[in-house]
Design a protein around this motif. Sequence first.
Motif, PDB file in Angstrom:
ATOM      1  N   LEU A   1     -98.994  78.715  71.735  1.00 48.13           N
ATOM      2  CA  LEU A   1     -98.717  77.563  70.871  1.00 48.13           C
ATOM      3  C   LEU A   1     -97.330  77.663  70.250  1.00 48.13           C
ATOM      4  CD1 LEU A   1     -99.630  74.975  69.416  1.00 48.13           C
ATOM      5  CD2 LEU A   1    -100.627  76.437  67.633  1.00 48.13           C
ATOM      6  N   LEU A   2     -96.989  78.835  69.720  1.00 50.52           N
ATOM      7  CA  LEU A   2     -95.668  79.020  69.108  1.00 50.52           C
ATOM      8  C   LEU A   2     -94.555  78.871  70.139  1.00 50.52           C
ATOM      9  CD1 LEU A   2     -96.436  82.067  66.774  1.00 50.52           C
ATOM     10  CD2 LEU A   2     -96.177  79.678  66.112  1.00 50.52           C
ATOM     11  N   THR A   3     -94.765  79.444  71.333  1.00 47.68           N
ATOM     12  CA  THR A   3     -93.769  79.307  72.388  1.00 47.68           C
ATOM     13  C   THR A   3     -93.604  77.856  72.809  1.00 47.68           C
ATOM     14  OG1 THR A   3     -94.350  81.510  73.199  1.00 47.68           O
ATOM     15  CG2 THR A   3     -93.103  80.086  74.693  1.00 47.68           C
ATOM     16  N   GLY A   4     -94.709  77.133  72.906  1.00 52.01           N
ATOM     17  CA  GLY A   4     -94.647  75.723  73.279  1.00 52.01           C
ATOM     18  C   GLY A   4     -93.906  74.885  72.255  1.00 52.01           C
ATOM     19  N   ILE A   5     -94.131  75.166  70.966  1.00 50.38           N
ATOM     20  CA  ILE A   5     -93.430  74.424  69.910  1.00 50.38           C
ATOM     21  C   ILE A   5     -91.923  74.683  69.984  1.00 50.38           C
ATOM     22  CG2 ILE A   5     -93.116  74.250  67.410  1.00 50.38           C
ATOM     23  CD1 ILE A   5     -96.106  74.782  67.116  1.00 50.38           C
ATOM     24  N   ALA A   6     -91.554  75.946  70.191  1.00 51.20           N
ATOM     25  CA  ALA A   6     -90.125  76.276  70.292  1.00 51.20           C
ATOM     26  C   ALA A   6     -89.486  75.584  71.489  1.00 51.20           C
ATOM     27  CB  ALA A   6     -89.950  77.788  70.396  1.00 51.20           C
ATOM     28  N   LEU A   7     -90.156  75.619  72.646  1.00 49.86           N
ATOM     29  CA  LEU A   7     -89.607  74.974  73.840  1.00 49.86           C
ATOM     30  C   LEU A   7     -89.536  73.462  73.668  1.00 49.86           C
ATOM     31  CD1 LEU A   7     -91.364  77.020  76.675  1.00 49.86           C
ATOM     32  CD2 LEU A   7     -88.993  77.178  75.915  1.00 49.86           C
ATOM     33  N   LEU A   8     -90.521  72.870  72.983  1.00 47.95           N
ATOM     34  CA  LEU A   8     -90.504  71.430  72.743  1.00 47.95           C
ATOM     35  C   LEU A   8     -89.313  71.033  71.884  1.00 47.95           C
ATOM     36  CD1 LEU A   8     -91.891  68.662  72.991  1.00 47.95           C
ATOM     37  CD2 LEU A   8     -93.221  69.250  70.951  1.00 47.95           C
ATOM     38  N   PHE A   9     -89.052  71.798  70.832  1.00 49.26           N
ATOM     39  CA  PHE A   9     -87.899  71.508  69.979  1.00 49.26           C
ATOM     40  C   PHE A   9     -86.591  71.664  70.743  1.00 49.26           C
ATOM     41  CE2 PHE A   9     -88.587  70.771  65.416  1.00 49.26           C
ATOM     42  CZ  PHE A   9     -89.965  70.715  65.415  1.00 49.26           C
ATOM     43  N   LEU A  10     -86.495  72.700  71.578  1.00 44.72           N
ATOM     44  CA  LEU A  10     -85.281  72.881  72.383  1.00 44.72           C
ATOM     45  C   LEU A  10     -85.079  71.712  73.331  1.00 44.72           C
ATOM     46  CD1 LEU A  10     -85.396  76.685  73.263  1.00 44.72           C
ATOM     47  CD2 LEU A  10     -83.762  75.532  71.773  1.00 44.72           C
ATOM     48  N   ALA A  11     -86.152  71.257  73.920  1.00 45.25           N
ATOM     49  CA  ALA A  11     -86.040  70.137  74.848  1.00 45.25           C
ATOM     50  C   ALA A  11     -85.612  68.866  74.133  1.00 45.25           C
ATOM     51  CB  ALA A  11     -87.369  69.923  75.569  1.00 45.25           C
TER      52      ALA A  11
END
Length: 300
Positions: free
Chosen positions: A34-44
């Motif tokens: 979940l934390l990794t997904g949130i970080a990748l979503l913000f980067l995208a």
Amino acid sequence: MSTPDTKAIAMNTAAPRDARTLDPVTESRAVRWLLTGIALLFLALFLVVPLVAVFAQAFAKGIDYYFESLKDPDAWSAIKLTLTTAAIAVPLNVVFGLAASWAIAKFDFRGKALLTTLIDLPFSVSPVISGLIYVLMFGAQGWFGPWLAAHDVQIIFAVPGIVLATIFVTFPFVARELIPLMQAQGNDEEEAAHVLGASGWQIFRRVTLPNVKWGLLYGVILCNARAMGEFGAVSVVSGHIRGQTDTMPLHVEILYNEYNFSAAFAVASLLALLALVTLGLKLVAERRMSQSLADASAKN
């Protein structure tokens, strides 16, 4: 009959507890994903998508129009002025950064804390305010305005004002990267070189500078990126004279306000390319600087 080694028993019983204590992974796999997904979503959303949009708009009318936009006299003038400003501001900030960091990290003197605080001043002052300060000092109605006018010297709404404003907003970068690096390395090597008879210049050139070269490169990269992309302070002092005092960010704003979106994004794409190159160089310098800090800690 031999008695058991109580120290060995204590070490054996404590080992599992220490292993559990030092285990850095305490969250479940779902939480980590979940934390990794949130970080990748913000980067995208805030990095990848804007970059793609810039280049898509830049080439929206074809590659020929893209290069024609860059070869426009006003665009070419903005590019040359931006490069000229960076070529003047960055070396001056390197000299200041080396001098200030060497003084702060290697010597104790009265006013050291004040100097360290003043280095951070551009980080806490709005770039627009810093530009206004130069207008109040060197403008036609400023403190030195009448004297400058009498001697036919123009700073505001000319290249000197742009360079001064850029130097002000970028001078902390080199010093702020070198100060902690020099402090971590200590003075042992310099003192040893001094005992062996080396002069101050020899100590700096053969001992200090090689030890901080990656931190220096890191600071130069950040300083150059900010110098070429600065908008607020330069906008105040430039006067927006098209073809004369417009840098690349200011020229992008002018084109965008004229609804010439493809040309605006064509010039903006150069700044985006600069950001990508800066990011790559920053990564390399950051790794080298981390290794330098680790080596310095090992020596101490």
